[in-house]
Design a protein around this motif. Structure first.
Motif, mmCIF file in Angstrom:
data_model
loop_
_atom_site.group_PDB
_atom_site.id
_atom_site.type_symbol
_atom_site.label_atom_id
_atom_site.label_comp_id
_atom_site.label_asym_id
_atom_site.label_seq_id
_atom_site.Cartn_x
_atom_site.Cartn_y
_atom_site.Cartn_z
ATOM 1 N N ILE A 313 0.821 -1.138 -0.045
ATOM 2 C CA ILE A 313 -0.068 -0.028 -0.082
ATOM 3 C C ILE A 313 0.967 1.099 -0.086
ATOM 4 N N ALA A 314 0.699 1.899 -1.261
ATOM 5 C CA ALA A 314 1.523 3.408 -1.288
ATOM 6 C C ALA A 314 0.803 4.297 -2.040
ATOM 7 N N PRO A 315 0.976 5.440 -1.826
ATOM 8 C CA PRO A 315 0.378 6.472 -2.964
ATOM 9 C C PRO A 315 0.591 5.997 -4.361
ATOM 10 N N LEU A 316 -0.430 6.130 -5.251
ATOM 11 C CA LEU A 316 -0.535 5.809 -6.483
ATOM 12 C C LEU A 316 -0.283 7.158 -7.538
ATOM 13 N N GLY A 317 -0.558 8.420 -7.298
ATOM 14 C CA GLY A 317 -0.296 9.346 -8.002
ATOM 15 C C GLY A 317 -1.182 9.359 -9.262
ATOM 16 N N LEU A 318 -2.549 8.701 -9.176
ATOM 17 C CA LEU A 318 -3.285 8.634 -10.272
ATOM 18 C C LEU A 318 -3.937 10.254 -10.443
ATOM 19 N N SER A 319 -4.192 10.567 -11.684
ATOM 20 C CA SER A 319 -4.868 11.845 -12.177
ATOM 21 C C SER A 319 -6.276 11.734 -11.904
ATOM 22 N N ALA A 320 -6.934 12.791 -11.787
ATOM 23 C CA ALA A 320 -8.459 12.687 -11.974
ATOM 24 C C ALA A 320 -9.144 11.991 -12.731
ATOM 25 N N GLU A 321 -8.615 12.150 -14.118
ATOM 26 C CA GLU A 321 -9.187 11.287 -15.315
ATOM 27 C C GLU A 321 -8.803 9.706 -14.894
ATOM 28 N N GLU A 322 -7.737 9.407 -14.438
ATOM 29 C CA GLU A 322 -7.235 8.064 -14.371
ATOM 30 C C GLU A 322 -8.021 7.353 -13.191
ATOM 31 N N LYS A 323 -8.531 8.273 -12.146
ATOM 32 C CA LYS A 323 -9.407 7.769 -11.135
ATOM 33 C C LYS A 323 -10.745 7.405 -11.432
ATOM 34 N N LYS A 324 -11.148 8.324 -12.478
ATOM 35 C CA LYS A 324 -12.575 7.994 -13.054
ATOM 36 C C LYS A 324 -12.578 6.733 -14.022
ATOM 37 N N ASP A 325 -11.577 6.459 -14.664
ATOM 38 C CA ASP A 325 -11.471 5.224 -15.560
ATOM 39 C C ASP A 325 -11.399 3.950 -14.778
ATOM 40 N N LEU A 326 -10.568 4.267 -13.434
ATOM 41 C CA LEU A 326 -10.542 3.049 -12.837
ATOM 42 C C LEU A 326 -11.924 2.828 -12.152
ATOM 43 N N VAL A 327 -12.729 3.790 -11.810
ATOM 44 C CA VAL A 327 -14.004 3.388 -11.300
ATOM 45 C C VAL A 327 -14.861 2.798 -12.458
ATOM 46 N N ALA A 328 -14.622 3.389 -13.556
ATOM 47 C CA ALA A 328 -15.501 2.889 -14.571
ATOM 48 C C ALA A 328 -15.283 1.254 -15.019
ATOM 49 N N PHE A 329 -13.875 0.930 -14.771
ATOM 50 C CA PHE A 329 -13.635 -0.466 -14.782
ATOM 51 C C PHE A 329 -14.234 -1.237 -13.719
ATOM 52 N N LEU A 330 -14.210 -0.657 -12.722
ATOM 53 C CA LEU A 330 -14.924 -1.656 -11.490
ATOM 54 C C LEU A 330 -16.446 -1.606 -11.567
ATOM 55 N N LYS A 331 -17.196 -0.671 -12.269
ATOM 56 C CA LYS A 331 -18.454 -0.934 -12.385
ATOM 57 C C LYS A 331 -18.834 -1.932 -13.584
#
Length: 336
Positions: A313-331
């Motif tokens: 577990i460590a900071p990932l440094g994801l951008s706002a758009e990358e976080k949205k894409d990761l959430v989209a994948f989870l859905k």
């Protein structure tokens, strides 16, 4: 529609691998599909569920377990059923941040999803039980969940003619505590969900995922490092990790440590499946994260700092758009 399935034979026999919400109103109704398949396993899941030798799955057992799952007869006051915490309209998980039991008692953990627990190797957030049979009976005798005893629940079932008939159809020795556990466990083993758009993409249907969802999958498997814990066909390693969730709260819930008494297990909790994760908010063992966006933000900042935090577990440094894409994948992991 979610799918209920049996792996009828070949069944592979192996050893056991086995903000608070409102008080409960009437237990949820059975809204699951009425048809039970004797052979189909949804796309993406392992075909081989490990089933104990003394409890092979039969339709009679699973249907009896299904009836029991939705019946508040198992609780001391006749008000709480298994479905009260594991709501079929909410991904077989709890809608409240913390599970609510008999007489409105609030427990200290969230009720997790029961989808695909047939593949589980241990049960409860702290892994204190090693089989679905053992897990099934614990809420009945918990003072804060169903508030009774196994013996009294069996007596109530024996007093119901309909249940004596159903038990006799499923077991040679009728209504017993062991058969109560076996029937509930058999029902849980047919609660299977797969054939998500992610499964179809991985099977070669390239257009099953959007560009954003595919990018989210790439992040999941690379910079996000999610696969380290959420691995395999059921998107869980069935292990325990300290992510720092609720570490700052008092009293601290030490999770797995309460079972093993090993320092390394302080603050470790079971990795939940990510299948149908979009349906099962709130998240984490304490229900402290309300949305998938909150979950991604939590991991993006490196979890909750504490002396026992997992090394991964460590900071990932994801951008706002990358976080949205990761959430989209989870859905996109919601099954059909």
């Amino acid at each position: 529609m979610q799918r209920l399935g049996f792996l009828f034979f070949g069944l592979v026999f192996c050893g056991w691998i086995g903000a608070n919400g409102p008080e409960h109103a009437a237990p949820p109704k059975d809204t699951l599909p009425s048809t039970i398949s004797l052979k189909d396993i949804p796309l993406g899941l392992d075909a081989n569920r490990c089933v104990p030798k003394d409890n092979p799955i039969t339709e009679a057992k699973a249907r009896l377990g299904r009836r029991l799952f939705f019946d508040p007869i198992l609780s001391a006051d006749g008000a709480v059923s298994c479905a009260s915490c594991h709501d079929p309209t909410h991904g077989l998980a709890g809608q409240a941040r913390l599970a609510v039991g008999i007489k409105g008692q609030h427990m200290h953990r969230n009720a997790p999803s029961l989808w695909n627990r047939a593949y589980g190797t241990s049960f409860f957030w702290d892994g204190r039980e090693s089989s679905l049979e053992d897990q099934a009976l614990r809420p009945i005798e918990s003072s804060s969940e169903m508030g009774g005893t196994i013996e009294s629940a069996v007596e109530r079932l024996r007093a119901q003619k309909e249940y004596t008939v159903l038990f006799e159809a499923a077991f040679t020795d009728g209504v017993t505590a062991s058969n109560l556990a076996k029937s509930l466990a058999s029902f849980e083993r047919v609660l299977l969900s797969g054939n998500s758009r992610v499964d179809r993409f991985r099977s070669g249907e390239v257009r099953a995922l959007s560009d954003n969802e595919r990018h989210g999958l790439w992040l999941y498997e690379s910079r996000g490092g999610c696969w380290r814990c959420h691995s395999g066909p059921n998107f869980t390693d069935e292990s325990f990790h300290n992510t720092g969730v609720s570490w700052s709260e008092r009293p601290i819930d030490l999770g797995r440590f309460a079972v093993t008494n090993k320092d390394a297990d302080r603050g470790r909790f079971k990795t939940p499946t990510l299948r149908n994760v979009a349906l099962t908010a709130p998240y984490m063992h304490d229900g402290s994260l309300a949305t998938l966006e909150d979950v991604v933000d939590f991991y993006n900042r490196g979890g909750g700092k504490n002396p026992y935090l997992d090394a991964s577990i460590a900071p990932l440094g994801l951008s706002a758009e990358e976080k949205k894409d990761l959430v989209a994948f989870l859905k996109a992991l919601s099954g059909e």
